[in-house]
Design a protein around this motif. Structure first.
Motif, PDB file in Angstrom:
ATOM      1  N   GLY A  52     -25.121  31.546   9.673  1.00 49.77           N
ATOM      2  CA  GLY A  52     -26.526  31.894   9.825  1.00 49.77           C
ATOM      3  C   GLY A  52     -27.030  31.622  11.223  1.00 49.77           C
ATOM      4  O   GLY A  52     -27.757  32.441  11.813  1.00 49.77           O
ATOM      5  N   SER A  61     -24.876  38.307   2.675  1.00 50.51           N
ATOM      6  CA  SER A  61     -24.113  37.134   2.223  1.00 50.51           C
ATOM      7  C   SER A  61     -23.018  37.533   1.248  1.00 50.51           C
ATOM      8  O   SER A  61     -21.882  37.040   1.337  1.00 50.51           O
ATOM      9  CB  SER A  61     -25.059  36.118   1.570  1.00 50.51           C
ATOM     10  OG  SER A  61     -25.997  35.624   2.499  1.00 50.51           O
ATOM     11  N   LEU A  71     -29.604  33.468   5.087  1.00 51.79           N
ATOM     12  CA  LEU A  71     -28.144  33.549   5.067  1.00 51.79           C
ATOM     13  C   LEU A  71     -27.541  32.171   4.801  1.00 51.79           C
ATOM     14  O   LEU A  71     -26.586  32.040   4.023  1.00 51.79           O
ATOM     15  CB  LEU A  71     -27.622  34.097   6.396  1.00 51.79           C
ATOM     16  CG  LEU A  71     -27.865  35.583   6.678  1.00 51.79           C
ATOM     17  CD1 LEU A  71     -27.404  35.934   8.085  1.00 51.79           C
ATOM     18  CD2 LEU A  71     -27.163  36.456   5.652  1.00 51.79           C
ATOM     19  N   ASN A  72     -28.092  31.142   5.437  1.00 49.21           N
ATOM     20  CA  ASN A  72     -27.606  29.784   5.208  1.00 49.21           C
ATOM     21  C   ASN A  72     -27.822  29.362   3.761  1.00 49.21           C
ATOM     22  O   ASN A  72     -26.955  28.726   3.142  1.00 49.21           O
ATOM     23  CB  ASN A  72     -28.309  28.797   6.149  1.00 49.21           C
ATOM     24  CG  ASN A  72     -27.795  28.887   7.570  1.00 49.21           C
ATOM     25  OD1 ASN A  72     -26.669  29.312   7.804  1.00 49.21           O
ATOM     26  ND2 ASN A  72     -28.621  28.503   8.527  1.00 49.21           N
ATOM     27  N   ALA A  81     -30.694  39.827   3.208  1.00 47.66           N
ATOM     28  CA  ALA A  81     -29.892  38.640   3.483  1.00 47.66           C
ATOM     29  C   ALA A  81     -28.915  38.356   2.343  1.00 47.66           C
ATOM     30  O   ALA A  81     -27.765  37.956   2.577  1.00 47.66           O
ATOM     31  CB  ALA A  81     -30.807  37.429   3.699  1.00 47.66           C
ATOM     32  N   SER A  97     -31.721  34.421   9.169  1.00 49.95           N
ATOM     33  CA  SER A  97     -30.635  33.463   9.395  1.00 49.95           C
ATOM     34  C   SER A  97     -30.702  32.296   8.415  1.00 49.95           C
ATOM     35  O   SER A  97     -29.671  31.844   7.903  1.00 49.95           O
ATOM     36  CB  SER A  97     -30.667  32.946  10.834  1.00 49.95           C
ATOM     37  OG  SER A  97     -31.829  32.176  11.078  1.00 49.95           O
ATOM     38  N   GLN A  98     -31.910  31.828   8.144  1.00 58.00           N
ATOM     39  CA  GLN A  98     -32.038  30.716   7.201  1.00 58.00           C
ATOM     40  C   GLN A  98     -31.785  31.164   5.762  1.00 58.00           C
ATOM     41  O   GLN A  98     -31.267  30.392   4.946  1.00 58.00           O
ATOM     42  CB  GLN A  98     -33.422  30.073   7.335  1.00 58.00           C
ATOM     43  CG  GLN A  98     -33.662  29.420   8.689  1.00 58.00           C
ATOM     44  CD  GLN A  98     -32.499  28.548   9.130  1.00 58.00           C
ATOM     45  OE1 GLN A  98     -32.101  27.611   8.435  1.00 58.00           O
ATOM     46  NE2 GLN A  98     -31.922  28.867  10.301  1.00 58.00           N
ATOM     47  N   THR A 134     -25.716  34.126  13.643  1.00 60.76           N
ATOM     48  CA  THR A 134     -26.435  35.394  13.486  1.00 60.76           C
ATOM     49  C   THR A 134     -27.788  35.331  14.170  1.00 60.76           C
ATOM     50  O   THR A 134     -28.226  36.306  14.797  1.00 60.76           O
ATOM     51  CB  THR A 134     -26.612  35.722  11.995  1.00 60.76           C
ATOM     52  OG1 THR A 134     -25.325  35.798  11.361  1.00 60.76           O
ATOM     53  CG2 THR A 134     -27.325  37.058  11.809  1.00 60.76           C
TER      54      THR A 134
END
Length: 215
Positions: A51, A23, A91-92, A19, A88-89, A54
């Motif tokens: 995120g 990013s 990535l956020n 991740a 995804s989290q 995704t």
């Protein structure tokens, strides 16, 4: 039990590094890797959370896997959904933490190479633990199984398909390419080479520590 814990730790570490690499890829400004180019272009064009887009894309990949496998579908594949949620989290989180803007082509290229290496390392750590595959890898495997085509060729064709979809979305809704550039091409070539390099360096040691090989 100790080896199971080691497998989980390496898998989790791999997902975090993966991740982080993804990013960084989005921050270089040279184009993102094909597998995330669709969610990236959608998030940029409509100002949506990258995120979360995704996560939606990965869940769609899981649905397509079940359609392709039909009666041969595996309940185990549903675990790709929480894996996608984790990525995804992350990535956020990294998108929130990595707040910078590079100027100069060579700095951007250096960041891109770093992102490619980290992505390759993350893949090696997570995939070699043989737990839950990333949905992007899972759908390629499902397509390969369904068509009978080699996995490598299927991966290349899938990447091309993602690029074409991203280009179409950008041209239709933004009037130009979004997230597609020289970095996209370098990612196609570089991530595979990075995986090969890190597998050569670390795979046997990782498998021994995780109890996945006798030697």
């Amino acid at each position: 039990m100790k080896q199971k814990i080691i497998r989980f730790i390496y898998y989790l570490l791999g997902m975090i590094i993966l991740a982080f690499g993804i990013s960084l890829n989005t921050k270089c400004g040279l184009g993102v890797s094909p597998i995330i180019s669709i969610s990236y272009s959608v998030s940029v064009i409509w100002n949506l959370n990258f995120g979360n887009m995704t996560l939606i894309l990965y869940c769609l990949f899981v649905v397509v896997q079940y359609i392709l496998r039909g009666k041969n579908s595996r309940l185990h594949d549903l675990l790709q959904v929480p894996a996608a949620l984790l990525v995804s989290q992350l990535l956020n989180l990294f998108d929130y933490l990595l707040v910078f803007e590079l100027t100069g082509f060579w700095w951007k290229l250096l960041l891109l190479v770093t992102a490619i290496l980290l992505t390759g390392l993350g893949i090696v750590l997570s995939v070699n633990m043989r737990l839950v595959p990333n949905p992007g890898d899972g759908i390629v495997q499902a397509i390969s199984d369904k068509t009978g085509k080699p996995l490598g060729l299927t991966k290349n064709l899938f990447d091309v398909g993602c690029i074409l979809v991203s280009c179409s979305v950008g041209l239709i809704f933004a009037g130009g390419l979004v997230g597609i550039g020289v970095g996209t091409v370098l990612a196609v070539i570089g991530v595979g080479r990075a995986v090969a390099l890190f597998n050569h360096l670390f795979r046997n040691g990782l498998l021994r520590q995780a109890g996945l090989t006798e030697s």
